[in-house]
Design an enzyme around this catalytic site. Structure first.
Site, mmCIF file in Angstrom:
data_model
loop_
_atom_site.group_PDB
_atom_site.id
_atom_site.type_symbol
_atom_site.label_atom_id
_atom_site.label_comp_id
_atom_site.label_asym_id
_atom_site.label_seq_id
_atom_site.Cartn_x
_atom_site.Cartn_y
_atom_site.Cartn_z
ATOM 1 N N GLY A 16 0.782 -1.232 0.000
ATOM 2 C CA GLY A 16 0.000 0.000 0.000
ATOM 3 C C GLY A 16 0.814 1.283 0.000
ATOM 4 O O GLY A 16 0.304 2.326 0.403
ATOM 5 N N THR A 17 2.065 1.229 -0.483
ATOM 6 C CA THR A 17 2.836 2.480 -0.496
ATOM 7 C C THR A 17 2.252 3.474 -1.506
ATOM 8 O O THR A 17 2.279 4.684 -1.270
ATOM 9 C CB THR A 17 4.332 2.243 -0.791
ATOM 10 N N ASN A 18 1.734 2.971 -2.624
ATOM 11 C CA ASN A 18 1.091 3.891 -3.579
ATOM 12 C C ASN A 18 -0.172 4.492 -2.986
ATOM 13 O O ASN A 18 -0.453 5.677 -3.195
ATOM 14 C CB ASN A 18 0.786 3.179 -4.901
ATOM 15 N N ASN A 111 -4.517 1.648 -13.786
ATOM 16 C CA ASN A 111 -3.581 0.725 -13.131
ATOM 17 C C ASN A 111 -2.182 1.319 -13.244
ATOM 18 O O ASN A 111 -1.860 1.996 -14.217
ATOM 19 C CB ASN A 111 -3.600 -0.639 -13.829
ATOM 20 N N HIS A 113 1.928 0.283 -13.223
ATOM 21 C CA HIS A 113 2.808 -0.882 -13.416
ATOM 22 C C HIS A 113 4.261 -0.408 -13.350
ATOM 23 O O HIS A 113 4.602 0.613 -13.957
ATOM 24 C CB HIS A 113 2.521 -1.546 -14.764
ATOM 25 N N GLU A 151 -9.862 -5.833 -19.891
ATOM 26 C CA GLU A 151 -10.029 -7.143 -19.248
ATOM 27 C C GLU A 151 -8.763 -7.989 -19.226
ATOM 28 O O GLU A 151 -8.767 -9.090 -18.696
ATOM 29 C CB GLU A 151 -11.206 -7.928 -19.870
ATOM 30 N N ASP A 154 -2.485 -5.693 -17.039
ATOM 31 C CA ASP A 154 -1.471 -4.731 -17.483
ATOM 32 C C ASP A 154 -1.650 -4.345 -18.943
ATOM 33 O O ASP A 154 -0.697 -4.251 -19.710
ATOM 34 C CB ASP A 154 -0.048 -5.307 -17.264
ATOM 35 N N GLU A 183 6.900 5.992 -8.980
ATOM 36 C CA GLU A 183 5.464 5.682 -8.882
ATOM 37 C C GLU A 183 4.766 6.631 -7.914
ATOM 38 O O GLU A 183 3.658 7.102 -8.181
ATOM 39 C CB GLU A 183 5.261 4.252 -8.364
HETATM 40 C C1 GAR Z 1 3.565 -1.304 -7.302
HETATM 41 O O1 GAR Z 1 4.934 -1.263 -7.619
HETATM 42 C C2 GAR Z 1 2.746 -1.467 -8.567
HETATM 43 O O2 GAR Z 1 3.299 -0.851 -9.677
HETATM 44 C C3 GAR Z 1 2.760 -2.961 -8.722
HETATM 45 O O3 GAR Z 1 2.566 -3.446 -7.418
HETATM 46 C C4 GAR Z 1 3.242 -2.570 -6.525
HETATM 47 C C5 GAR Z 1 2.344 -2.308 -5.332
HETATM 48 O O4 GAR Z 1 3.082 -1.652 -4.329
HETATM 49 N N1 GAR Z 1 1.751 -3.414 -9.628
HETATM 50 C C6 GAR Z 1 1.985 -4.318 -10.581
HETATM 51 O O5 GAR Z 1 3.053 -4.883 -10.695
HETATM 52 C C7 GAR Z 1 0.824 -4.600 -11.517
HETATM 53 N N2 GAR Z 1 1.187 -5.574 -12.484
HETATM 54 P P1 GAR Z 1 2.352 -0.957 -3.109
HETATM 55 O O6 GAR Z 1 1.371 -1.986 -2.530
HETATM 56 O O7 GAR Z 1 3.430 -0.629 -2.148
HETATM 57 O O8 GAR Z 1 1.636 0.246 -3.644
#
Ligand code: GAR
Length: 211
Positions: A16-18, A111, A113, A151, A154, A183
């Site tokens: 959950g850092t994002n 999303n 990535h 659907e 990525d 990000e």
């Molecule tokens: C993030 O780096 C995001 O880009 C990735 O999961 C991580 C979640 O980090 N998503 C993917 O790879 C989607 N294919 P977070 O939980 O710390 O936000």
């Protein structure tokens, strides 16, 4: 800004850092977007604890709470409507979004990535696996992609992409750290630009300014 504030739901499965970066940005520049709801697909997701600490409504919806995919979709749609969500931001959400859900929600789903799609994406490509694949390929650049969701994992129209150099001697950890820092800047920036009408993602983006 004169338009209504963009009400965002963040979907997450992991740390959950994002989510925290989005919440922090929303609160430090109020009036553009706010996180109205968090949905997690795992009861123990760090994102759930972060939502609770931030005082944001959070629901865990998974096969542990609802037996069928249709029930899960309907439960999520009900919550999204109840919280008047304009846009969903997937942030490390590892479940596929169904065509039924996309059609019924009818508003933008983004999303993020941690690589330059269309390379290094798809089912199973998340976390360290993405950075391992980038390093194994010998690519000289990597980066971050934010795209509209369809659907497929990525996949969907790209609304933001920024590259960073892959450095000699980079490890999974060092590349991950630089990518995640990007990000954490990029997702709030894109949400703000959508709220301002500078990025058009269809219903829920620039239209909001007239509301
Ligand atoms: C993030 O780096 C995001 O880009 C990735 O999961 C991580 C979640 O980090 N998503 C993917 O790879 C989607 N294919 P977070 O939980 O710390 O936000």
């Amino acid at each position: 800004m004169t338009g209504k504030m963009l009400r965002v739901a963040v979907f997450a499965s992991g740390t959950g850092t994002n989510l925290s970066a989005i919440v922090d940005a929303a609160r430090s520049a109020p009036g553009f977007f706010a996180v109205a709801l968090v949905i997690v697909s795992r009861a123990d997701a760090g994102a759930g604890a972060r939502a609770a600490a931030a005082g944001i409504p959070c629901a865990h919806i998974s096969s542990a709470t609802h037996a069928t995919a249709a029930e899960r979709d309907d439960a999520m749609l009900e919550l999204l409507a109840a919280h008047r969500v304009d846009l969903i931001a997937l942030a490390g959400y590892l479940k596929r979004i169904s065509p039924y859900f996309i059609a019924r929600f009818g508003k933008p789903i983004l999303n993020i990535h941690p690589a330059l799609l269309p390379e290094f994406g798809g089912q199973g490509m998340y976390g360290c696996r993405v950075f391992e694949a980038v390093l194994a390929s010998g690519a000289k650049a990597s980066g971050v992609t934010i795209h509209l969701v369809d659907e497929q994992y990525d996949h969907g129209p790209i609304v933001f992409q920024e590259a960073i150099a892959v450095l000699d001697g980079d490890t999974v950890e060092s590349l991950a750290a630089r990518t995640q820092a990007l990000e954490h800047r990029a997702y709030p920036l894109v949400l703000r630009r959508i709220a301002e009408g500078e990025i058009d993602v269809g219903g829920g983006g620039s239209d909001r300014r007239s509301g």
